[in-house]
Design an enzyme around this catalytic site. Structure first.
Site, mmCIF file in Angstrom:
data_model
loop_
_atom_site.group_PDB
_atom_site.id
_atom_site.type_symbol
_atom_site.label_atom_id
_atom_site.label_comp_id
_atom_site.label_asym_id
_atom_site.label_seq_id
_atom_site.Cartn_x
_atom_site.Cartn_y
_atom_site.Cartn_z
ATOM 1 N N GLU A 132 9.553 2.046 4.337
ATOM 2 C CA GLU A 132 9.816 1.546 2.870
ATOM 3 C C GLU A 132 10.558 2.372 2.031
ATOM 4 O OE1 GLU A 132 5.968 1.394 0.774
ATOM 5 O OE2 GLU A 132 5.484 3.286 1.286
ATOM 6 N N CYS A 170 4.954 -6.279 5.840
ATOM 7 C CA CYS A 170 3.993 -6.235 4.555
ATOM 8 C C CYS A 170 4.958 -6.713 3.429
ATOM 9 C CB CYS A 170 3.614 -4.959 4.280
ATOM 10 S SG CYS A 170 2.036 -5.083 3.445
ATOM 11 N N HIS A 204 4.309 -4.917 -12.775
ATOM 12 C CA HIS A 204 2.852 -4.532 -12.518
ATOM 13 C C HIS A 204 1.963 -5.658 -12.754
ATOM 14 C CE1 HIS A 204 -1.108 -2.997 -13.826
ATOM 15 N NE2 HIS A 204 -1.047 -2.330 -12.674
ATOM 16 N N ARG A 231 -4.584 -0.974 -0.496
ATOM 17 C CA ARG A 231 -4.311 0.009 -1.617
ATOM 18 C C ARG A 231 -5.363 0.759 -1.840
ATOM 19 N NH1 ARG A 231 -1.924 -4.608 -3.194
ATOM 20 N NH2 ARG A 231 0.476 -4.755 -2.821
#
Lengths: 879, 879
Positions: free
Chosen positions: B751, B837, B455, B561
């Site tokens: 994905e 992406c 993260h 996002r």
């Protein structure tokens, strides 16, 4: 060619059994019976294509159609020597729909058609007043429903009004005046609702009824039924018009149904029931309690004899159990319908085996007379269907069977209570590997969270333990030791019953019935296994499970998980030492102690499966699962290891994972902590040599789990393959070189999408493939078995997914990857052994068995082994 | 054909530049220079194939080989009018290796070969005693190293002994007697170590040296070098024998190196350095400080003029900056070696642009003169290479750049300190979404756990913030507010410096240098974008990030996002109300408030990217991330929502997930909580209309995340597609129908592996595809970005995986699925827009750009946009 009428009478018919598309199944069936000389009422069938014409024609009957029907009536009049609408010698008819595919109860039927206020008098003269008015009221009841669209509840009203007035118990106690009154009331009902009288003209009755039948094809309930059962709307329905035969004529008349064998047990005996002085509908509707067929011997013995004779003829002709609908009109037997009999699972096996033994069927044919779900039903205890039930909740049916017990909320309590001989149901929010002993001790498992393949569900299925999961409406109040279901509170140690086949959670102890494996099933399984090529193995982790799997017919173990012993209380401190001790000597010793336990485990399971291959999966689970979880355990571990608390916590925190399913597990552990795999391999070689030296034929295989890069396999083979060879030599030398260790193949599990995509490269370094559906499905969908229940519920409601992908094999995605892996693997190394390991649904994909990609074995939970054997046999026979 | 000798002298040569495989790169290069008339010492090359012969021949020279060499010597004698071994007019030679691929410093060289006690006298007569003995000692030093295998430290000993004795500062101050003594000491060294005298016979010197060169090809360090650089062991080395020219002859002699342009800045000027009275090795070895080339104008102006002239000739010929090694022998210039010059990243751009403007290169060629990593280096501040550094640990280089600051251990502290104007480095075990504001406020981020795509790493890269992660040797002792690195303890608020390009963690404040984008780079980027077909977009979540991306050349946003605003403190209570409130009115109002914030966000980012497409991903994260985490937050939430604590806890527990990456997220949330997507879509339509009504050209796209079944997409289009249309009409009507909303395409993210496998079906219901590498990589490998650091470390050590699959695109597995999806999608719907992406490594796969599967755009972090543009241009130009 088909725009014509198909006439039939006993001994002759225009159509035959091969024409259901044109005549509907009922019409084709009647034609066939007539051709065979079976006594059937004469009649004719108007083919299905007119149904389409009717719809295209603005729901109007065409002149051509009416002409055909009238022509049919004329032929029927000639055949029966009666006249439609005649007041002296009247022909009454039945008008029934008849689609190419049976749609029970969906479409309209009118019997006794052609009766009116004049005709009824003629019937009265022929068979008495009661018979005449009983027939009239039957016609009216059906006509009002079929043509006028009145609900059953409304058209039944006159009978019950009169019955109540006169205190009549059932229809047989209605005398003629009572029935006259019913007829008047029914006619009044028509006037009231329709504003006109019931048509007196028999032809008008006929056209109105036929229109109603055609229209019923397009009713919303019929369309819905077809959409659910994937039946084309274009098929259309035929119309069957037959002369009436009267089971309600007198006391030498009646109606009944008869099976050529017992549909419940499969026993070779004609079984059925009948009612005297009744028409067929009465038997089905249950207006009176029918008598068993055997009693007909007392009333009309010659009819029974004739019926039994016909049963033999029909069964020989159709080569299967038949379900026969018959009517007796003044002592004369008529068959109205004959079809393949539905049967219980037990009967399915018995009948298939008996028919083979009677020379009626081949063994190959018999394989197709039993359905996979028959095994499912057969091998499990279920709730007694007659028992009283009080439902409190419904969860997901995770592992079939039914069980009653006192509820307990912890695995420890479950063990304790079970030791005292109590039946308990373990109720948990969800389970962890710690709970295994508790699940084992309990009669069943109920969880409030988790999906069909949550930990608890898998463990329970593996153990063959009944289990309901994801029962979200239940809430455990631990403080109060209470299970809360809405307003109901169930105290600890109160009884509940769970049905793992339906997901039902019931209050109290509900009677269950045990199922037994009949000799028929055993014979059947023998045949099945003689046909199929792909072997069927079971997933089993213990000798006990292996023995059970063997009993189910498993030809090996496809997946033996090895983590279990690490949870055993006597191993736990050794596990902690092995993983966390700072002193390397202490770690080594801990591993040596674990090896001893593992060796015993391996020896037991290998011995239970002697002569068969046992594929042992090296350690797979994230280590954190094995470390202290509760404060008390943590303190014990800290004392045992003599490590300061904060350091122990720091180390443990390093083992925590945010997504354990994607984390440090499988062969990744083997690389980081090679001692674990070394211990397991050493234990396996020792166990193998123990058994071989006792002359036992054992065939272990080693599987490397959760591979995603070829480097992992190469590394593992270099490290552990070399070790394996060294250990074998060493153990052989210990026994003086007199005993040879068998070859122990080293295989790779293909359970990540990437492993499937690089299977050609993996094949070069593997002796066998084990394609694992569980993780592969999780990864292909990006779905966690433990987290999916909440949204899968919504998905089912909204029709987004029909099934939980974790329980019903996903052939489109997961299957594609598996087939791709097989093709790559076979191309790179044609001789490689390939197994597919499925937890559930071994029946889901035909390519597993049909040889198209060359699967050597399929492995599934023990319980599913017979199903897989059946599917394998079917595939082998059809491919 | 190649088993012969290749002779060269200025003006003629047997070989040329096209023969490095046969002659080695040095031999081919010398031949080429000779052909061009460049003054090079005469010589010959024995081709590489003899190296193999030597190895196969038991490391012996064959008669055929010796014959060739002797023939070469004879030709060299003829060309130079000197005689090898002559005591009156001696020919000395250099013997050098020359592999087809340069292996700097790996192999042996001996200069001044052919000298002995007699020959030295002849040199003395020719150039003086000092020159003669300096040349002799140079030969001996090299011979002892190359042939006798003595280390440099040992053979330097005589020079330093004599220098110390006589207090001489450097080699230029050694006079002839001193050098005589050195020669004696070196000869003694040979006797001592080898038990014999240095061979006096020049031919013996020659054969021994050639043997040593051949043997050095097989030395362990050379083999290791080849294995690391993937150079075949079979190539072998050539042998180059040249006449010596003497930079050490006198004060009109010297040696130096020269670049045709400044290799550091790219400026158009000959840059170099030289030493007078020295051989070439002295310049490189740094025995004296060389002088800048410009000073040669004072000493030998005509040589400098000649050299500058040759620079121009060579650069025009080779069409690139050249690195020249030269020697001046008594005022005569000789070039010993010419090769392409290594250059800094800044220089690479400048030179490429200048060469185009000078008409030397085409723009197309210039694209290949800059490497992707040049962008990387160019666009970031780095540590000053000259600064003093004290390293305390090394982690993973997660986001490049360098930063210094005072350490803080919480996001809140980081924000507070930053508000006070302090530079801080946020140090955490790992980060959570709560930390975003803290990361933003800090100069850099350091974590002790997590991998390259944890993260923290992702967030930092996204922000362009320097970041080092997974620094496992560091330990935060929260109680003591201390960062522990082994025995070193760094207190809170002490300074550290981190280098996100190397992963280094350094004590204190280390000087950094800022990098600037030169006009050259800007020009270069303009050219690049004119060549490529696939557009390059950036991943950006805010208007600020979008603006930065645009500056980097991004042609749109490939992934926006939308979860960010849900973490904003002012939104949090609304998020709780929206997700947990029992009162439906309260929930609706909370959503309305969130919509206002979302609308503002959308408007800002769309405006920042006007004229470009912005692909907005609908809400994807598991809900639990947004709910109260800490006790205090929980209390606040409980009060805010007025829900009893145990009920709130129960609800929150229902949102907990054992594997959040596989859990209830992405479009699964859209199905279960459609209000969230409805709010976002409403906000997007409003934002779009806001801007369109102001005349701004905006192009939003909507992406449905984490799809794995076609049913999900169908459901979402039915529900949200219809809503979208309705909202557009509604908003248009609000503006009186005068403003038209642009078309808003509805696409699907591919994905999950399954989405890739059913892409043909998805294409039928999607306006575009966005192939996402992050989740797809996690799922294909079965690997969690947050959990992989511990075992990937071991994997790298053990050579199981070279790279972290999360940072270096896995073309074999993930790439296969992506290409498969593109093919299926294009087949089903040829016009579908397809974007890929990638977080990192947009350079990893050529199929992204070469048009083979028809990718419309590639999206990556802003920072990587220029790299992607370069790769795209290269692919377009080569495909």
């Amino acid at each position: 060619m088909t725009a014509r009428l198909f006439f039939f009478r006993t001994g002759e018919a225009d159509g035959d059994a091969s024409m259901p598309g044109i005549l509907g199944s009922k019409g084709a069936n009647l034609a066939q019976l007539a051709r065979m000389g079976i006594p059937v009422p004469s009649g004719f069938t108007v083919p299905t294509l007119f149904a389409k014409e009717f719809q295209e024609n603005g729901q109007k009957l065409s002149p051509k159609f009416c002409e055909l029907v009238l022509d049919g009536i004329t032929r029927l009049e000639a055949a029966t020597q009666k006249t439609f609408g005649s007041v002296s010698n009247p022909l009454l008819v039945s008008v029934r729909s008849g689609a190419p595919v049976s749609m029970p109860g969906m479409m309209e039927t009118v019997l006794n058609l052609g009766i009116n206020d004049e005709v009824v008098k003629s019937l009265e003269a022929e068979g008495g007043e009661r018979f005449a008015f009983d027939t009239y009221r039957r016609f009216l009841e059906m006509y009002l429903q079929a043509v006028c669209g009145m609900p059953l509840l409304v058209v039944e009203q006159p009978m019950s009004t009169v019955g109540q007035e006169l205190s009549l118990s059932d229809d047989s106690s209605f005398d003629a005046p009572a029935l006259r009154r019913v007829v008047e009331l029914l006619k009044a009902l028509h006037r009231e609702k329709m504003g006109s009288d019931v048509p007196q003209n028999p032809h008008e009755q006929l056209w109105k009824t036929i229109e109603a039948v055609f229209k019923s094809w397009n009713s919303s309930r019929a369309r819905k039924y077809r959409s659910i059962h994937k039946i084309s709307d274009d098929l259309g329905t035929a119309i069957n018009v037959c002369e009436m035969v009267y089971g309600n004529r007198n006391n030498r008349s009646g109606a009944g149904v008869c099976f050529t064998r017992d549909p419940s047990t499969g026993a070779k005996a004609n079984v059925g029931e009948y009612l005297m002085c009744a028409q067929g509908e009465d038997v089905v509707a249950g207006v009176r309690t029918p008598k068993p067929l055997t009693e007909l011997a007392n009333e009309l013995p010659e009819v029974l004899t004739e019926l039994e004779g016909l049963c033999g003829v029909l069964e020989r002709h159709y080569r299967d159990i038949q379900d026969i609908e018959f009517t007796i009109d003044d002592g004369k037997l008529w068959l109205l319908q004959v079809r393949h009999g539905k049967r219980s699972s037990q009967a399915a096996f018995q009948i298939a085996v008996d028919l083979v033994e009677e020379g009626v069927l081949t063994r190959e044919e018999a394989i197709f007379r039993v359905e996979p779900q028959d095994f499912e039903r057969l091998l499990l205890p279920g709730l007694d269907p007659r028992a009283h039930k009080q439902m409190v909740s419904r969860g997901l049916p995770a592992s079939p069977g039914a069980a009653s017990g006192k509820i307990v909320f912890s695995a420890a309590d479950a063990e304790q209570q079970a030791l005292r001989g109590e039946d308990v149901i373990l109720v948990r929010e969800e389970t962890s590997p710690d709970d295994i002993a508790g699940i084992h001790a309990a009669r069943g498992l109920l969880t409030t969270r988790g999906g069909m393949t949550s930990h608890g569900a898998i463990v329970a299925r593996q153990m063959g333990k009944c289990c309901v999961v994801g029962c979200g409406s239940l809430q455990i109040i631990h403080g109060k030791r209470v299970l809360k279901a809405g307003t109901v509170e169930i105290l600890e140690h109160e009884w509940i019953t769970i049905d793992g086949g339906t997901g039902d959670v019931l209050l109290g102890k509900v009677a269950t019935r045990e199922a037994a494996i009949s000799p028929g099933v055993a014979t059947f399984l023998d045949w099945a296994s003689s046909f199929h090529k792909a072997k069927v193995r079971a997933n089993a982790d213990t000798a006990l499970e292996a023995a059970a799997a063997r009993k189910m017919g498993a030809k090996g173990i496809g997946l033996c998980r090895t983590e279990r012993i690490f949870f055993e209380p006597e191993c736990l401190s050794n596990v902690w030492s092995a993983l966390l001790a700072t002193d390397s000597r202490e770690r080594l010793e801990a591993f040596a102690r674990l090896r001893k336990v593992q060796r015993k485990e391996f020896a037991e399971i290998l011995e239970a499966m002697q002569g068969c291959e046992v594929a042992i999966r090296l350690f797979d689970h994230p280590l954190i699962e094995f470390l202290p979880r509760k404060e008390q355990e943590f303190v014990t571990a800290q004392e045992h290891l003599a490590i300061p608390g904060d350091i122990l916590k720091f180390r443990m925190r390093n083992l925590m994972q945010s997504n354990p399913a994607l984390g440090h597990r499988g062969c990744r552990l083997g690389v980081a902590y090679p001692e674990i795999y070394e211990m397991q391999i050493h234990a396996l070689v020792e166990a193998t040599m123990d058994l071989v030296s006792r002359g036992i034929d054992v065939r272990p295989q080693i599987m490397l789990p959760f591979v995603s890069a070829v480097g992992e396999l190469i590394w593992a083979r270099r490290r552990f393959g070399v070790l394996l060879d060294k250990l074998i030599v060493q153990e052989e030398e210990k026994l003086g070189g007199k005993v040879r260790c068998p070859w122990i193949p080293f295989g790779v599990m293909i359970e990540t999408p990437r492993a499937a995509l690089i299977a050609d490269k993996l094949a070069m370094h593997a002796d066998f493939f084990c394609l694992g559906s569980g993780d592969l499905t999780q990864l292909t969908f990006g779905l966690s078995r433990d987290d999916s229940a909440p949204f899968l519920r919504v998905y089912k409601q909204e029709g987004i997914l029909d099934n939980d992908p974790m329980t019903s094999f996903d052939n489109e995605g997961v299957g594609y990857l598996m087939r791709h892996a097989c093709e790559l693997g076979r191309r790179a190394k044609p001789e490689i052994q390939i197994g597919v390991c499925l937890e559930e649904s071994p029946e889901a994909a035909s390519w597993l068995y049909d040889g198209s990609v060359g699967i050597d074995y399929v492995s599934c939970s023990s319980f599913r082994v017979p199903i897989a054997m059946l599917i394998a046999a079917r595939s082998a026979l059809t491919s």
